[in-house]
Design an enzyme around this catalytic site. Structure first.
Site, PDB file in Angstrom:
ATOM      1  N   ARG A  33      11.788  -6.860   5.028  1.00 24.98           N
ATOM      2  CA  ARG A  33      11.297  -5.650   5.128  1.00 24.98           C
ATOM      3  C   ARG A  33      12.312  -5.631   6.513  1.00 24.98           C
ATOM      4  O   ARG A  33      13.161  -4.258   7.043  1.00 24.98           O
ATOM      5  CB  ARG A  33      10.316  -4.566   5.523  1.00 24.98           C
ATOM      6  CG  ARG A  33      10.457  -3.571   5.725  1.00 24.98           C
ATOM      7  CD  ARG A  33       8.456  -2.958   4.644  1.00 24.98           C
ATOM      8  NE  ARG A  33       7.904  -2.982   6.513  1.00 24.98           N
ATOM      9  CZ  ARG A  33       6.860  -2.778   6.194  1.00 24.98           C
ATOM     10  NH1 ARG A  33       5.909  -1.519   4.787  1.00 24.98           N
ATOM     11  NH2 ARG A  33       5.927  -3.026   7.381  1.00 24.98           N
ATOM     12  N   ARG A  77      -9.525   1.271   9.352  1.00 27.57           N
ATOM     13  CA  ARG A  77      -9.207  -0.308   9.068  1.00 27.57           C
ATOM     14  C   ARG A  77     -10.091  -1.154  10.188  1.00 27.57           C
ATOM     15  O   ARG A  77      -9.989  -2.519  10.280  1.00 27.57           O
ATOM     16  CB  ARG A  77      -8.034  -0.571  10.415  1.00 27.57           C
ATOM     17  CG  ARG A  77      -6.520  -0.687   9.501  1.00 27.57           C
ATOM     18  CD  ARG A  77      -5.390  -0.732  10.546  1.00 27.57           C
ATOM     19  NE  ARG A  77      -4.322  -1.020  10.440  1.00 27.57           N
ATOM     20  CZ  ARG A  77      -2.937  -0.499   9.903  1.00 27.57           C
ATOM     21  NH1 ARG A  77      -2.928   0.627   9.342  1.00 27.57           N
ATOM     22  NH2 ARG A  77      -1.817  -1.366   9.278  1.00 27.57           N
ATOM     23  N   ARG A 103      -0.164  -8.557  13.786  1.00 25.36           N
ATOM     24  CA  ARG A 103      -0.526  -6.878  12.641  1.00 25.36           C
ATOM     25  C   ARG A 103      -1.785  -8.098  12.091  1.00 25.36           C
ATOM     26  O   ARG A 103      -2.850  -7.545  11.416  1.00 25.36           O
ATOM     27  CB  ARG A 103       0.463  -7.545  12.195  1.00 25.36           C
ATOM     28  CG  ARG A 103       0.858  -6.247  13.451  1.00 25.36           C
ATOM     29  CD  ARG A 103       2.122  -5.098  12.209  1.00 25.36           C
ATOM     30  NE  ARG A 103       2.409  -4.383  11.618  1.00 25.36           N
ATOM     31  CZ  ARG A 103       3.282  -3.977  10.815  1.00 25.36           C
ATOM     32  NH1 ARG A 103       4.106  -4.260  10.689  1.00 25.36           N
ATOM     33  NH2 ARG A 103       2.973  -3.138   9.345  1.00 25.36           N
ATOM     34  N   LYS A 122       1.163  -0.795   0.190  1.00 27.40           N
ATOM     35  CA  LYS A 122      -0.238   0.002   0.132  1.00 27.40           C
ATOM     36  C   LYS A 122       0.807   1.431   0.077  1.00 27.40           C
ATOM     37  O   LYS A 122       0.389   1.966  -0.608  1.00 27.40           O
ATOM     38  CB  LYS A 122      -0.937  -0.292   1.201  1.00 27.40           C
ATOM     39  CG  LYS A 122      -1.857  -1.109   1.050  1.00 27.40           C
ATOM     40  CD  LYS A 122      -2.593  -1.376   2.817  1.00 27.40           C
ATOM     41  CE  LYS A 122      -2.082  -1.480   4.230  1.00 27.40           C
ATOM     42  NZ  LYS A 122      -1.609  -2.176   4.697  1.00 27.40           N
ATOM     43  N   ARG A 172      12.301  -1.564  10.987  1.00 29.55           N
ATOM     44  CA  ARG A 172      11.565  -1.289  11.482  1.00 29.55           C
ATOM     45  C   ARG A 172      10.311  -2.334  12.591  1.00 29.55           C
ATOM     46  O   ARG A 172      10.010  -3.902  11.881  1.00 29.55           O
ATOM     47  CB  ARG A 172       9.683  -1.036  10.557  1.00 29.55           C
ATOM     48  CG  ARG A 172       8.783  -0.447  10.706  1.00 29.55           C
ATOM     49  CD  ARG A 172       7.983  -0.306   9.478  1.00 29.55           C
ATOM     50  NE  ARG A 172       6.170  -0.309  10.063  1.00 29.55           N
ATOM     51  CZ  ARG A 172       5.281  -0.451   9.306  1.00 29.55           C
ATOM     52  NH1 ARG A 172       5.441  -0.207   8.103  1.00 29.55           N
ATOM     53  NH2 ARG A 172       4.273  -0.335  10.237  1.00 29.55           N
TER      54      ARG A 172
HETATM   55  P1  AMP Z   1       1.419   0.833   9.286  1.00 28.15           P
HETATM   56  O1  AMP Z   1       2.295   1.185   9.332  1.00 28.15           O
HETATM   57  O2  AMP Z   1      -0.206   1.109   8.496  1.00 28.15           O
HETATM   58  O3  AMP Z   1       1.316  -0.509   9.430  1.00 28.15           O
HETATM   59  O4  AMP Z   1       0.931   1.081  11.089  1.00 28.15           O
HETATM   60  C1  AMP Z   1       1.238   0.559  11.824  1.00 28.15           C
HETATM   61  C2  AMP Z   1       0.228   0.245  13.159  1.00 28.15           C
HETATM   62  O5  AMP Z   1       0.368   1.772  13.387  1.00 28.15           O
HETATM   63  C3  AMP Z   1      -0.648  -0.639  13.190  1.00 28.15           C
HETATM   64  O6  AMP Z   1       0.013  -1.452  13.229  1.00 28.15           O
HETATM   65  C4  AMP Z   1      -1.236  -0.004  14.220  1.00 28.15           C
HETATM   66  O7  AMP Z   1      -0.939   0.003  15.455  1.00 28.15           O
HETATM   67  C5  AMP Z   1      -0.903   1.827  13.755  1.00 28.15           C
HETATM   68  N1  AMP Z   1      -2.629   1.836  13.075  1.00 28.15           N
HETATM   69  C6  AMP Z   1      -2.443   2.680  11.967  1.00 28.15           C
HETATM   70  N2  AMP Z   1      -3.194   2.840  11.266  1.00 28.15           N
HETATM   71  C7  AMP Z   1      -4.312   2.418  12.289  1.00 28.15           C
HETATM   72  C8  AMP Z   1      -5.546   3.089  12.320  1.00 28.15           C
HETATM   73  N3  AMP Z   1      -6.305   3.173  10.871  1.00 28.15           N
HETATM   74  N4  AMP Z   1      -6.246   2.336  13.377  1.00 28.15           N
HETATM   75  C9  AMP Z   1      -5.696   1.642  14.106  1.00 28.15           C
HETATM   76  N5  AMP Z   1      -4.704   1.314  14.266  1.00 28.15           N
HETATM   77  C10 AMP Z   1      -3.708   2.003  12.803  1.00 28.15           C
END
Ligand code: AMP
Length: 189
Positions: A127, A88, A144, A13, A133
């Protein structure tokens, strides 16, 4: 045009969102990036959410909805948003629809990047080795993925019922996936 890039962690994404930003001048709205920036800045919000991200759990709907709402005017001025990692949960999706409707806007398309679990695990392992990360470590990543399957996948019928869901094979090379996404957007535009 407002677009949601949808898919599990590691689906590509962020990569595809950045390309669309470069090519179309839209604004990428990644709640994950916003939360990581808050953590890096040491803000009150950052301190509050750090443990949640470290565990691979979801932060509250209220927090991410507020982060997105703040950025909608900027995206609107640029001609549209690419939502990456948001919504989400069904509650987030409903809130997004309401926030956009208030501004006379809507989601035009939800592009689902389909990647199977072995490929996701392979990508994230790579990654993690390259970028380190912290929430890409194997234990957190499994959580996740579980959160995606339990909380986020139920959004698929939500958007399918609205006639907005398009499915794209996300297994190929970045350029091939990009071409498939562009083909679906030509139809929307
Ligand atoms: P991402 O970079 O999109 O994979 O997000 C990393 C982390 O941020 C996720 O594992 C969640 O802990 C938090 N996070 C990001 N976006 C959301 C969302 N829309 N709702 C809830 N938690 C989020």
């Amino acid at each position: 045009m407002n677009l949601i890039l949808f898919g599990p962690p590691g689906a590509g994404k962020g990569t595809q969102a950045k390309r669309l930003v470069e090519q179309r001048g839209m604004v990428q709205l990644s709640t994950g990036d916003m939360l990581r920036a808050a953590i890096a800045s040491g803000s009150e919000l950052g301190q509050k959410v750090k443990g949640v991200l470290d565990r691979g759990d979801l932060v509250t709907d209220e927090i991410v909805i507020a982060l997105i709402e703040e950025r909608l005017p900027e995206a609107e001025a640029a001609g549209g948003a690419i939502f990456d990692g948001f919504p989400r949960t069904v509650a987030q999706a409903q809130a997004l629809d309401v926030m956009l409707a208030k501004r006379g806007q809507k989601i035009d398309s939800v592009v689902r990047l389909e990647v199977d679990e072995p490929a996701l695990i392979e990508r994230i392992t790579k990654r993690y080795a390259e970028q380190g990360r912290s929430d890409d470590n194997p234990e957190t990543f499994v959580n996740r993925l579980a959160r995606y399957n339990a909380d986020t996948a139920p959004l698929l019928p939500y958007y399918r019922e609205q006639g907005k869901l398009v499915e794209v094979d996300g297994m190929g090379a970045v350029e091939a996936v990009a071409a498939s996404i562009d083909a679906t957007l030509t139809v929307v535009a």
